[in-house]
Motif scaffolding. Structure first.
Motif, PDB file in Angstrom:
ATOM      1  N   ASP A   4       0.829  -1.212   0.000  1.00  0.00           N
ATOM      2  CA  ASP A   4       0.000   0.000   0.000  1.00  0.00           C
ATOM      3  C   ASP A   4       0.859   1.256   0.000  1.00  0.00           C
ATOM      4  O   ASP A   4       0.550   2.230  -0.679  1.00  0.00           O
ATOM      5  N   ARG A   5       1.929   1.225   0.760  1.00  0.00           N
ATOM      6  CA  ARG A   5       2.823   2.383   0.842  1.00  0.00           C
ATOM      7  C   ARG A   5       3.499   2.635  -0.506  1.00  0.00           C
ATOM      8  O   ARG A   5       3.651   3.775  -0.932  1.00  0.00           O
ATOM      9  N   LYS A   6       3.921   1.568  -1.187  1.00  0.00           N
ATOM     10  CA  LYS A   6       4.550   1.694  -2.498  1.00  0.00           C
ATOM     11  C   LYS A   6       3.569   2.288  -3.511  1.00  0.00           C
ATOM     12  O   LYS A   6       3.926   3.159  -4.308  1.00  0.00           O
ATOM     13  N   GLN A   7       2.316   1.825  -3.473  1.00  0.00           N
ATOM     14  CA  GLN A   7       1.309   2.342  -4.398  1.00  0.00           C
ATOM     15  C   GLN A   7       1.029   3.819  -4.130  1.00  0.00           C
ATOM     16  O   GLN A   7       0.863   4.600  -5.063  1.00  0.00           O
ATOM     17  N   LYS A   8       1.001   4.191  -2.866  1.00  0.00           N
ATOM     18  CA  LYS A   8       0.763   5.582  -2.503  1.00  0.00           C
ATOM     19  C   LYS A   8       1.912   6.469  -2.988  1.00  0.00           C
ATOM     20  O   LYS A   8       1.689   7.550  -3.543  1.00  0.00           O
ATOM     21  N   ASN A   9       3.137   6.016  -2.811  1.00  0.00           N
ATOM     22  CA  ASN A   9       4.302   6.770  -3.282  1.00  0.00           C
ATOM     23  C   ASN A   9       4.308   6.890  -4.798  1.00  0.00           C
ATOM     24  O   ASN A   9       4.654   7.940  -5.343  1.00  0.00           O
ATOM     25  N   LEU A  10       3.935   5.822  -5.479  1.00  0.00           N
ATOM     26  CA  LEU A  10       3.862   5.859  -6.937  1.00  0.00           C
ATOM     27  C   LEU A  10       2.793   6.840  -7.399  1.00  0.00           C
ATOM     28  O   LEU A  10       3.010   7.597  -8.351  1.00  0.00           O
ATOM     29  N   LEU A  11       1.672   6.878  -6.724  1.00  0.00           N
ATOM     30  CA  LEU A  11       0.610   7.819  -7.057  1.00  0.00           C
ATOM     31  C   LEU A  11       1.096   9.257  -6.884  1.00  0.00           C
ATOM     32  O   LEU A  11       0.857  10.124  -7.732  1.00  0.00           O
ATOM     33  N   TYR A  12       1.793   9.542  -5.779  1.00  0.00           N
ATOM     34  CA  TYR A  12       2.348  10.879  -5.559  1.00  0.00           C
ATOM     35  C   TYR A  12       3.333  11.261  -6.660  1.00  0.00           C
ATOM     36  O   TYR A  12       3.339  12.388  -7.138  1.00  0.00           O
ATOM     37  N   VAL A  14       3.435  10.135  -9.780  1.00  0.00           N
ATOM     38  CA  VAL A  14       2.697  10.373 -11.026  1.00  0.00           C
ATOM     39  C   VAL A  14       1.992  11.725 -10.975  1.00  0.00           C
ATOM     40  O   VAL A  14       2.022  12.485 -11.956  1.00  0.00           O
ATOM     41  N   LEU A  15       1.400  12.064  -9.851  1.00  0.00           N
ATOM     42  CA  LEU A  15       0.736  13.359  -9.718  1.00  0.00           C
ATOM     43  C   LEU A  15       1.720  14.511  -9.844  1.00  0.00           C
ATOM     44  O   LEU A  15       1.417  15.524 -10.490  1.00  0.00           O
TER      45      LEU A  15
END
Length: 56
Positions: A4-12, A14-15
């Motif tokens: 979950d943390r990796k996905q959140k960092n990836l989302l940040y 990309v944004l």
């Protein structure tokens, strides 16, 4: 790091890339607008951000 943390960092990430790319696009678009006006032989009013067509 959890999944979950990796996905959140990836989302940040990309944004941030989208925001930076958007600001560059707006900068180059506004410069192209000014260049097109001046190339056509007109004047550009920077205060009102409009192309002023001159009759010469």
């Amino acid at each position: 790091m959890s999944r979950d943390r990796k996905q959140k960092n990836l989302l940040y990430l990309v944004l941030m890339i989208v925001l930076i790319a958007g600001s560059f696009f707006q900068h180059f678009y506004s410069n192209a607008k000014v260049d097109n006006c001046l190339d056509a032989g007109h004047e550009y009013d920077f205060n009102n951000q409009v192309c002023v067509i001159t009759n010469e």
